[in-house]
Design a protein around this motif. Structure first.
Motif, mmCIF file in Angstrom:
data_model
loop_
_atom_site.group_PDB
_atom_site.id
_atom_site.type_symbol
_atom_site.label_atom_id
_atom_site.label_comp_id
_atom_site.label_asym_id
_atom_site.label_seq_id
_atom_site.Cartn_x
_atom_site.Cartn_y
_atom_site.Cartn_z
ATOM 1 N N LEU A 235 0.814 -1.216 0.000
ATOM 2 C CA LEU A 235 0.000 0.000 0.000
ATOM 3 C C LEU A 235 0.850 1.269 0.000
ATOM 4 O O LEU A 235 0.606 2.170 -0.817
ATOM 5 N N PRO A 236 1.847 1.403 0.873
ATOM 6 C CA PRO A 236 2.662 2.622 0.836
ATOM 7 C C PRO A 236 3.383 2.818 -0.505
ATOM 8 O O PRO A 236 3.474 3.942 -1.009
ATOM 9 N N THR A 237 3.882 1.713 -1.077
ATOM 10 C CA THR A 237 4.628 1.824 -2.329
ATOM 11 C C THR A 237 3.704 2.158 -3.492
ATOM 12 O O THR A 237 3.965 3.084 -4.267
ATOM 13 N N LEU A 238 2.611 1.396 -3.625
ATOM 14 C CA LEU A 238 1.687 1.622 -4.737
ATOM 15 C C LEU A 238 1.031 3.000 -4.663
ATOM 16 O O LEU A 238 0.674 3.581 -5.695
ATOM 17 N N SER A 239 0.866 3.517 -3.464
ATOM 18 C CA SER A 239 0.250 4.839 -3.298
ATOM 19 C C SER A 239 1.116 5.953 -3.858
ATOM 20 O O SER A 239 0.642 7.083 -4.043
ATOM 21 N N LEU A 240 2.392 5.657 -4.137
ATOM 22 C CA LEU A 240 3.279 6.655 -4.728
ATOM 23 C C LEU A 240 3.006 6.873 -6.212
ATOM 24 O O LEU A 240 3.466 7.860 -6.788
ATOM 25 N N LEU A 241 2.279 5.954 -6.840
ATOM 26 C CA LEU A 241 1.913 6.158 -8.244
ATOM 27 C C LEU A 241 1.029 7.391 -8.372
ATOM 28 O O LEU A 241 0.228 7.681 -7.475
ATOM 29 N N PRO A 242 1.138 8.132 -9.462
ATOM 30 C CA PRO A 242 0.333 9.357 -9.612
ATOM 31 C C PRO A 242 -1.162 9.044 -9.592
ATOM 32 O O PRO A 242 -1.623 8.165 -10.328
ATOM 33 N N PRO A 243 -1.936 9.728 -8.761
ATOM 34 C CA PRO A 243 -3.369 9.409 -8.613
ATOM 35 C C PRO A 243 -4.135 9.501 -9.926
ATOM 36 O O PRO A 243 -3.982 10.471 -10.678
ATOM 37 N N SER A 260 -4.560 -7.013 -1.387
ATOM 38 C CA SER A 260 -5.504 -6.120 -0.710
ATOM 39 C C SER A 260 -5.230 -4.665 -1.064
ATOM 40 O O SER A 260 -6.155 -3.883 -1.306
ATOM 41 N N ALA A 261 -3.954 -4.305 -1.104
ATOM 42 C CA ALA A 261 -3.582 -2.933 -1.457
ATOM 43 C C ALA A 261 -3.966 -2.620 -2.897
ATOM 44 O O ALA A 261 -4.517 -1.548 -3.192
ATOM 45 N N LEU A 262 -3.684 -3.548 -3.804
ATOM 46 C CA LEU A 262 -4.014 -3.319 -5.213
ATOM 47 C C LEU A 262 -5.515 -3.179 -5.396
ATOM 48 O O LEU A 262 -5.985 -2.270 -6.106
ATOM 49 N N HIS A 263 -6.283 -4.056 -4.757
ATOM 50 C CA HIS A 263 -7.738 -3.978 -4.882
ATOM 51 C C HIS A 263 -8.263 -2.645 -4.371
ATOM 52 O O HIS A 263 -9.108 -1.995 -5.006
ATOM 53 N N ALA A 264 -7.765 -2.208 -3.224
ATOM 54 C CA ALA A 264 -8.239 -0.948 -2.635
ATOM 55 C C ALA A 264 -7.920 0.241 -3.537
ATOM 56 O O ALA A 264 -8.765 1.131 -3.734
ATOM 57 N N LEU A 265 -6.729 0.261 -4.104
ATOM 58 C CA LEU A 265 -6.329 1.395 -4.932
ATOM 59 C C LEU A 265 -7.018 1.379 -6.296
ATOM 60 O O LEU A 265 -7.257 2.436 -6.891
ATOM 61 N N LEU A 266 -7.356 0.199 -6.786
ATOM 62 C CA LEU A 266 -8.138 0.121 -8.023
ATOM 63 C C LEU A 266 -9.582 0.540 -7.777
ATOM 64 O O LEU A 266 -10.193 1.243 -8.592
ATOM 65 N N ALA A 267 -10.144 0.086 -6.653
ATOM 66 C CA ALA A 267 -11.533 0.431 -6.328
ATOM 67 C C ALA A 267 -11.711 1.927 -6.153
ATOM 68 O O ALA A 267 -12.738 2.492 -6.532
ATOM 69 N N SER A 268 -10.712 2.587 -5.576
ATOM 70 C CA SER A 268 -10.786 4.041 -5.364
ATOM 71 C C SER A 268 -10.358 4.825 -6.593
ATOM 72 O O SER A 268 -10.445 6.051 -6.608
ATOM 73 N N LYS A 269 -9.886 4.107 -7.624
ATOM 74 C CA LYS A 269 -9.377 4.694 -8.868
ATOM 75 C C LYS A 269 -8.074 5.462 -8.671
ATOM 76 O O LYS A 269 -7.666 6.230 -9.545
ATOM 77 N N LYS A 312 -15.317 -7.715 -10.035
ATOM 78 C CA LYS A 312 -16.387 -6.722 -10.018
ATOM 79 C C LYS A 312 -15.906 -5.328 -10.404
ATOM 80 O O LYS A 312 -16.717 -4.423 -10.585
ATOM 81 N N LEU A 313 -14.602 -5.154 -10.513
ATOM 82 C CA LEU A 313 -14.049 -3.855 -10.877
ATOM 83 C C LEU A 313 -14.148 -3.640 -12.382
ATOM 84 O O LEU A 313 -13.996 -4.584 -13.164
ATOM 85 N N ASP A 314 -14.396 -2.411 -12.779
ATOM 86 C CA ASP A 314 -14.517 -2.122 -14.210
ATOM 87 C C ASP A 314 -13.227 -1.579 -14.811
ATOM 88 O O ASP A 314 -13.189 -1.196 -15.988
ATOM 89 N N ASN A 315 -12.168 -1.527 -14.020
ATOM 90 C CA ASN A 315 -10.900 -0.987 -14.521
ATOM 91 C C ASN A 315 -9.779 -2.021 -14.460
ATOM 92 O O ASN A 315 -8.608 -1.690 -14.241
ATOM 93 N N VAL A 316 -10.135 -3.302 -14.641
ATOM 94 C CA VAL A 316 -9.139 -4.361 -14.677
ATOM 95 C C VAL A 316 -9.332 -5.224 -15.921
ATOM 96 O O VAL A 316 -10.446 -5.373 -16.428
ATOM 97 N N VAL A 317 -8.222 -5.774 -16.400
ATOM 98 C CA VAL A 317 -8.241 -6.778 -17.455
ATOM 99 C C VAL A 317 -7.582 -8.019 -16.857
ATOM 100 O O VAL A 317 -6.421 -7.969 -16.426
#
Length: 374
Positions: A235-243, A260-269, A312-317
């Protein structure tokens, strides 16, 4: 030179057909290399064997200790934990692995990147379910954000081996700026394991990752799964990606990313999109932990129960680990790669190649480090 090619009959996902083995034997005709393909090795009366090379993905330590084995070949790119652990305790045995699926895996990474960048799955689903033209002209929150062109964007590649270098080559051809994280920037361009680089790339050590992520448009993951890479991206590392502007592509190993971190950050876009071909759980692992799933017809989803909902996410392949291909052409390429490794080993054993430097040149493209796991 006698070779034991382990027939993993209990694991249908990695078993090799007898037709493929016959093709391998044809490739090795008149080389003096004998390939024994069966579930168990042939032993002498004293309980020992005569194999110099073992080809397998599930190694029995006794097989290495009861004969003149000097090389283990893993006939695919990733080194399984069992092999990594066993050979790390036996430094006298070299480890080779196949790179036959380099191009196909890199092509999968590019396919996922393009699909994410153009919201392809979203528009496909909209056309199938809703006729497809309503949202095309709509001005509302249901319409996905147009990510724009890849040209001029920044691609960051984690894992700059054979696959990572091919990904970088295509990203450069698309007009992207390519940056790669490597173990040793000083030797990354001179290693005999890889052909010379033909495009510009900025090389950085892993310690630079926190400063590189905020500038990243597409994060390509092509690292192996080892203890040192487990949840490297959390989560801390992935959160460094530009929003809301970055795409994550994983063709390496699922364990590198905290699900869990990836899912949360994808869900929040916060992460705009992700293309995933490698997973945290696979059917055999899930079935052994939850036996009823194998016979009940229940879906065996490739993520842990703690973070269900990727589908269930619409921003994943999502892709079921098809990056390296399967069947037909892939198996032909695998047998050719195995034959090349065996013939290279024969040259070393026959004294045609002199010294450690000569071995590194001949075996370099296939050599893996058991201590590192790749």
């Amino acid at each position: 030179m006698k070779v034991f090619y382990h027939n993993l009959v209990k694991d249908k996902t990695t078993s090799t057909s007898t037709d493929q083995i016959e093709h391998l034997r044809e490739l090795l005709a008149e080389t003096g290399i004998i390939v024994d393909y069966q579930p168990e090795p042939t032993l002498r009366e004293d309980g020992r064997h005569e194999y110099e090379v073992v080809i397998t993905g599930q190694i029995d330590p006794a097989l290495l200790d009861n004969g003149p084995v000097h090389t283990v070949i893993v006939p695919w790119a990733g080194i399984p934990p069992n092999v990594h652990e066993t050979l790390s305790k036996r430094p006298g045995i070299r480890l080779l692995r196949s790179n036959h699926n380099t191009l196909m895996t890199a092509e999968m990474a590019i396919t996922l990147m393009l699909a994410c960048a153009r919201n392809l799955v979203f528009w496909h689903n909209d056309m199938v379910r809703n006729g497809g033209w309503g949202l095309r002209y709509a001005e509302n929150s249901q319409k996905p954000t147009d990510w724009g062109s890849l040209y001029g964007k920044h691609a960051l590649i984690l894992g700059f081996g054979h696959i990572g270098r091919q990904i970088g080559k295509v990203c450069h051809a698309l007009g992207m700026h390519v940056t790669a994280v490597v173990r040793s920037p000083e030797t990354a361009t001179t290693s005999p394991k890889y052909p010379p680089l033909t495009y510009p790339v900025s090389l950085h050590p892993l310690s630079d990752l926190p400063t590189l992520l905020p500038k990243t448009s597409v994060l390509h993951i092509a690292l192996p799964g080892t203890p040192s890479t487990t949840h490297l991206l959390n989560l801390p590392t992935l959160s460094l990606l530009p929003p809301h502007r970055a795409i994550l592509i994983n063709v390496g190993r699922g364990s590198i990313v905290d699900p869990s971190a990836l899912h949360a950050l994808l869900a929040s876009k916060h992460i705009a999109a992700a293309g995933i071909d490698v997973w945290w759980s696979y059917p055999g692992q899930v079935a052994s932990t939850y036996p009823n799933t194998a016979t009940s017809g229940a879906k065996i989803l490739p993520w842990s129960e703690s973070c269900v909902g990727f589908e269930k996410l619409d921003n994943v392949v999502l892709s079921p680990h098809r990056g390296g291909g399967a069947g037909g052409e892939t198996e032909v390429l695998r047998m050719h790669a195995v034959a090349e490794m065996l013939m290279a080993l024969k040259r070393v054993g026959d004294g045609e190649v002199r010294g450690e430097e000569g071995e590194r040149v001949v075996l370099g493209p296939y050599l893996a480090d058991p201590a590192e796991g790749y």
